[in-house]
Write a protein that holds these residues in place. Structure first.
Motif, PDB file in Angstrom:
ATOM      1  N   LEU A 144       6.863  -3.634 -11.508  1.00  0.00           N
ATOM      2  CA  LEU A 144       6.729  -3.562 -10.447  1.00  0.00           C
ATOM      3  C   LEU A 144       5.983  -1.781 -10.171  1.00  0.00           C
ATOM      4  O   LEU A 144       5.538  -1.738  -8.509  1.00  0.00           O
ATOM      5  CB  LEU A 144       6.682  -3.915  -9.114  1.00  0.00           C
ATOM      6  CG  LEU A 144       7.021  -5.542  -9.180  1.00  0.00           C
ATOM      7  CD1 LEU A 144       8.148  -6.104  -8.707  1.00  0.00           C
ATOM      8  CD2 LEU A 144       5.310  -5.983  -9.115  1.00  0.00           C
ATOM      9  N   ALA A 145       6.906  -1.229 -10.918  1.00  0.00           N
ATOM     10  CA  ALA A 145       6.405   0.155  -9.796  1.00  0.00           C
ATOM     11  C   ALA A 145       5.440   1.408 -10.777  1.00  0.00           C
ATOM     12  O   ALA A 145       5.309   1.071 -11.830  1.00  0.00           O
ATOM     13  CB  ALA A 145       8.007   1.755 -10.642  1.00  0.00           C
ATOM     14  N   ASP A 146       4.568   2.463 -10.182  1.00  0.00           N
ATOM     15  CA  ASP A 146       4.047   3.185 -10.868  1.00  0.00           C
ATOM     16  C   ASP A 146       4.358   4.716 -11.281  1.00  0.00           C
ATOM     17  O   ASP A 146       3.598   5.040 -11.901  1.00  0.00           O
ATOM     18  CB  ASP A 146       2.990   3.408  -9.337  1.00  0.00           C
ATOM     19  CG  ASP A 146       3.161   2.303  -8.460  1.00  0.00           C
ATOM     20  OD1 ASP A 146       1.744   1.229  -8.736  1.00  0.00           O
ATOM     21  OD2 ASP A 146       3.143   2.367  -7.202  1.00  0.00           O
ATOM     22  N   ARG A 170      -3.084   0.397  -5.138  1.00  0.00           N
ATOM     23  CA  ARG A 170      -3.721  -1.007  -4.963  1.00  0.00           C
ATOM     24  C   ARG A 170      -4.559  -1.377  -5.589  1.00  0.00           C
ATOM     25  O   ARG A 170      -5.083  -2.416  -6.064  1.00  0.00           O
ATOM     26  CB  ARG A 170      -3.612  -1.203  -3.219  1.00  0.00           C
ATOM     27  CG  ARG A 170      -4.118  -2.192  -3.024  1.00  0.00           C
ATOM     28  CD  ARG A 170      -4.893  -2.514  -1.539  1.00  0.00           C
ATOM     29  NE  ARG A 170      -5.411  -1.559  -0.859  1.00  0.00           N
ATOM     30  CZ  ARG A 170      -6.582  -1.489  -0.810  1.00  0.00           C
ATOM     31  NH1 ARG A 170      -6.904  -2.409  -1.878  1.00  0.00           N
ATOM     32  NH2 ARG A 170      -7.099  -0.175  -0.517  1.00  0.00           N
ATOM     33  N   MET A 171      -5.707  -0.158  -5.587  1.00  0.00           N
ATOM     34  CA  MET A 171      -6.599  -0.510  -6.182  1.00  0.00           C
ATOM     35  C   MET A 171      -6.497  -0.540  -7.697  1.00  0.00           C
ATOM     36  O   MET A 171      -7.002  -1.319  -8.065  1.00  0.00           O
ATOM     37  CB  MET A 171      -7.954   0.900  -5.544  1.00  0.00           C
ATOM     38  CG  MET A 171      -8.573   0.771  -4.225  1.00  0.00           C
ATOM     39  SD  MET A 171      -9.427   1.302  -3.975  1.00  0.00           S
ATOM     40  CE  MET A 171      -9.231   3.140  -4.540  1.00  0.00           C
ATOM     41  N   ASP A 222       0.628  -1.147   0.245  1.00  0.00           N
ATOM     42  CA  ASP A 222       0.073  -0.061  -0.036  1.00  0.00           C
ATOM     43  C   ASP A 222       0.688   1.249   0.178  1.00  0.00           C
ATOM     44  O   ASP A 222       1.048   2.024   0.865  1.00  0.00           O
ATOM     45  CB  ASP A 222      -0.929   0.072   0.712  1.00  0.00           C
ATOM     46  CG  ASP A 222      -0.302   0.013   2.705  1.00  0.00           C
ATOM     47  OD1 ASP A 222       0.707   0.146   2.468  1.00  0.00           O
ATOM     48  OD2 ASP A 222      -1.343   0.320   3.564  1.00  0.00           O
ATOM     49  N   ARG A 223       2.357   1.331  -0.707  1.00  0.00           N
ATOM     50  CA  ARG A 223       3.008   2.181  -0.922  1.00  0.00           C
ATOM     51  C   ARG A 223       3.342   2.293  -2.264  1.00  0.00           C
ATOM     52  O   ARG A 223       3.173   1.320  -3.336  1.00  0.00           O
ATOM     53  CB  ARG A 223       3.838   2.249  -0.245  1.00  0.00           C
ATOM     54  CG  ARG A 223       4.600   1.544   1.422  1.00  0.00           C
ATOM     55  CD  ARG A 223       3.529   2.680   2.160  1.00  0.00           C
ATOM     56  NE  ARG A 223       3.946   2.341   3.305  1.00  0.00           N
ATOM     57  CZ  ARG A 223       4.112   1.545   4.443  1.00  0.00           C
ATOM     58  NH1 ARG A 223       3.168   0.840   4.177  1.00  0.00           N
ATOM     59  NH2 ARG A 223       4.165   1.294   5.402  1.00  0.00           N
ATOM     60  N   VAL A 224       3.543   3.481  -2.786  1.00  0.00           N
ATOM     61  CA  VAL A 224       3.373   3.938  -3.887  1.00  0.00           C
ATOM     62  C   VAL A 224       4.560   3.436  -4.510  1.00  0.00           C
ATOM     63  O   VAL A 224       6.317   3.374  -3.232  1.00  0.00           O
ATOM     64  CB  VAL A 224       3.883   5.366  -4.550  1.00  0.00           C
ATOM     65  CG1 VAL A 224       3.950   5.904  -5.981  1.00  0.00           C
ATOM     66  CG2 VAL A 224       2.278   6.025  -4.393  1.00  0.00           C
ATOM     67  N   VAL A 225       5.109   2.766  -5.191  1.00  0.00           N
ATOM     68  CA  VAL A 225       6.498   2.505  -5.710  1.00  0.00           C
ATOM     69  C   VAL A 225       6.832   3.467  -6.929  1.00  0.00           C
ATOM     70  O   VAL A 225       6.797   3.493  -8.371  1.00  0.00           O
ATOM     71  CB  VAL A 225       6.468   0.499  -6.175  1.00  0.00           C
ATOM     72  CG1 VAL A 225       8.588   0.887  -6.673  1.00  0.00           C
ATOM     73  CG2 VAL A 225       6.748   0.259  -5.051  1.00  0.00           C
TER      74      VAL A 225
END
Length: 328
Positions: free
Chosen positions: A115-117, A208-209, A94-97
């Protein structure tokens, strides 16, 4: 062995791949360190955002091919299983990557990028689905993550056809969010800092959503969104209140302040920093501090010059005190 470096500072959990002599290739030892580092960062209450970066000229060239050739097939499965612990930790966090990607991101290194946003790369960065070249199948979650990022046909072009993307095309495909000309790490760190200093809990819930959008029906997601927005409102009241008209600073045309002067956010206007050529300005100099948002506006592309004034022009809105650098 210190193949992975972990530092937590100012809410940013930095996970650095640190085998630059071999392009940050992943062997069993580094896979174990990667798993431990990822799980520890997402469990750390002090970490507001995760930043994945790498030492050296390459982000990660994938699995250690030399070791693969020397070890039995079961070794590959063990490495993949261990890497997958890190993949799940980062995917479910639940953390931005945020990721800074230079040189090559191949094989499992490419999976880490997925995997990164927020992904900062360069035009010369290469995204290489290396598995098919050496007769292997994807790992690191690539067969699940990539279709969700670019669709099935483009996934086939990469994972089956072996298509390699460079920075500009990766940006067009949506695998990269931003390109910089040189080292992507400073810009990625600035993005991570902006998340850590803002509504990071809401941002984490949003990521996460978004990452589980294919795993739930719309009715269930609407219930989750309704709950999440109430939670976000409870946790981020000051940010919302800062946008109320009674709290808003409206600048007049040509209004000027001295460098370092505090500006109450939000405000209507753009901030322009005037720099006189010939004097010195260092990277990261604080030009204006936005009190309510707890953000700094650093000079991200320094050139010789003195910070002459900060001028707020009436009109366009600057989200959180965005700085436009003007050289003269």
């Amino acid at each position: 062995m210190n193949h992975i470096q972990v530092v937590v500072e100012d809410g940013i959990g930095v996970l650095e791949l640190s085998r630059p002599a071999v392009g940050n290739a992943i062997d069993l030892a580094s896979a174990r360190e990667l798993s431990s580092a990822a799980r520890s960062l997402v469990a750390d209450p002090e970490v507001r955002v995760v930043l994945v970066e790498a030492a050296g000229d390459h982000f990660c060239v994938g699995g250690d091919v030399r070791a693969m050739a020397e070890e039995p097939p079961s070794w590959c499965s063990e490495v993949a299983t261990t890497v997958h612990e890190a993949v799940l930790a980062l995917h479910e966090a639940d953390r931005v990557v945020v990721a800074a990607v230079q040189g090559a991101a191949a094989g499992a290194g490419f999976s880490l990028v997925l995997l990164a946003d927020l992904v900062v790369a360069t035009p010369a960065t290469r995204f290489i689905p290396a598995w098919s070249r050496i007769g292997l199948t994807p790992d690191g979650g690539a067969s699940w993550l990539l279709p969700r990022a670019v669709g099935s046909q483009r996934t086939a072009a990469m994972l089956i056809g072996g298509k390699v993307l460079e920075g500009t095309e990766a940006l067009d495909w949506g695998l990269v969010t931003e390109l910089v000309d040189n080292d992507p790490r400073p810009r990625a760190r600035a993005l991570a800092a902006s998340v850590a200093q803002g509504g990071w809990r809401a941002a984490g819930a949003t990521r996460r959503m978004a990452r589980t959008a294919w795993d739930i029906g719309l009715p269930g997601r609407l219930v989750e969104e309704a709950s999440a927005v109430g939670t976000a409102r409870a946790g981020n009241g000051p940010l919302l209140e800062a946008w109320l008209p009674s709290r808003r600073h409206v600048a007049t045309a040509g209004e000027a302040t001295k460098p370092g002067t505090s500006l109450r956010a939000p405000f209507a206007g753009t901030v322009t920093v005037h720099v006189s050529v010939g004097d010195e300005v260092t990277a990261g100099s604080t030009l204006a501090t936005v009190e309510a948002m707890k953000l700094d506006a650093p000079l991200t592309a320094p050139r010789d010059g003195t910070i002459d004034a900060v001028r707020v022009a009436d009109g366009e809105r600057a989200e959180g005190g965005e700085v436009v650098v003007v050289l003269r």
